[in-house]
Write a protein that holds these residues in place. Structure first.
Motif, PDB file in Angstrom:
ATOM      1  N   ARG A   6       0.821  -1.219   0.000  1.00 31.80           N
ATOM      2  CA  ARG A   6       0.000   0.000   0.000  1.00 31.80           C
ATOM      3  C   ARG A   6       0.852   1.266   0.000  1.00 31.80           C
ATOM      4  O   ARG A   6       0.536   2.221  -0.701  1.00 31.80           O
ATOM      5  N   ILE A   7       1.910   1.278   0.800  1.00 28.40           N
ATOM      6  CA  ILE A   7       2.731   2.481   0.960  1.00 28.40           C
ATOM      7  C   ILE A   7       3.665   2.704  -0.222  1.00 28.40           C
ATOM      8  O   ILE A   7       3.773   3.823  -0.727  1.00 28.40           O
ATOM      9  N   ALA A   8       4.362   1.658  -0.632  1.00 32.37           N
ATOM     10  CA  ALA A   8       5.428   1.825  -1.629  1.00 32.37           C
ATOM     11  C   ALA A   8       5.175   1.083  -2.936  1.00 32.37           C
ATOM     12  O   ALA A   8       5.974   1.190  -3.853  1.00 32.37           O
ATOM     13  N   GLY A   9       4.097   0.324  -3.005  1.00 29.89           N
ATOM     14  CA  GLY A   9       3.808  -0.404  -4.229  1.00 29.89           C
ATOM     15  C   GLY A   9       4.753  -1.557  -4.497  1.00 29.89           C
ATOM     16  O   GLY A   9       4.951  -1.943  -5.638  1.00 29.89           O
ATOM     17  N   THR A  10       5.340  -2.114  -3.441  1.00 26.75           N
ATOM     18  CA  THR A  10       6.270  -3.228  -3.626  1.00 26.75           C
ATOM     19  C   THR A  10       5.716  -4.521  -3.039  1.00 26.75           C
ATOM     20  O   THR A  10       5.129  -4.516  -1.966  1.00 26.75           O
ATOM     21  N   MET A  11       5.925  -5.596  -3.786  1.00 27.63           N
ATOM     22  CA  MET A  11       5.572  -6.925  -3.297  1.00 27.63           C
ATOM     23  C   MET A  11       6.773  -7.560  -2.596  1.00 27.63           C
ATOM     24  O   MET A  11       6.675  -8.670  -2.106  1.00 27.63           O
ATOM     25  N   LYS A  12       7.897  -6.858  -2.579  1.00 27.57           N
ATOM     26  CA  LYS A  12       9.132  -7.398  -2.010  1.00 27.57           C
ATOM     27  C   LYS A  12       9.619  -6.536  -0.850  1.00 27.57           C
ATOM     28  O   LYS A  12      10.738  -6.037  -0.856  1.00 27.57           O
TER      29      LYS A  12
END
Length: 64
Positions: free
Chosen positions: A25-31
């Motif tokens: 949600r915050i950074a758009g990262t799945m990692k």
């Protein structure tokens, strides 16, 4: 520092406890774990823990 790492670090410094879903949600990262590792290698101290969701699933948490 990449935009994702900067967003994650800013959230942590604001006192947020991050999980994988919050990282998305915050950074758009799945990692999120990878970005946390990169921040740690850059010298930032980030604490880790575990919490359970209301359905009983354990998830990793990151906080400063």
């Amino acid at each position: 520092m990449t935009d994702q790492k900067a967003q994650i670090l800013a959230a942590l410094k604001n006192g947020e406890v991050l999980t994988g879903l919050k990282g998305l949600r915050i950074a758009g990262t799945m990692k999120l774990a990878t970005r946390i590792g990169e921040l740690e290698r850059a010298g930032h101290v980030i604490n880790k823990g575990w919490t359970k969701t209301p359905k009983g699933v354990r998830v990793r948490t990151y906080y400063i």
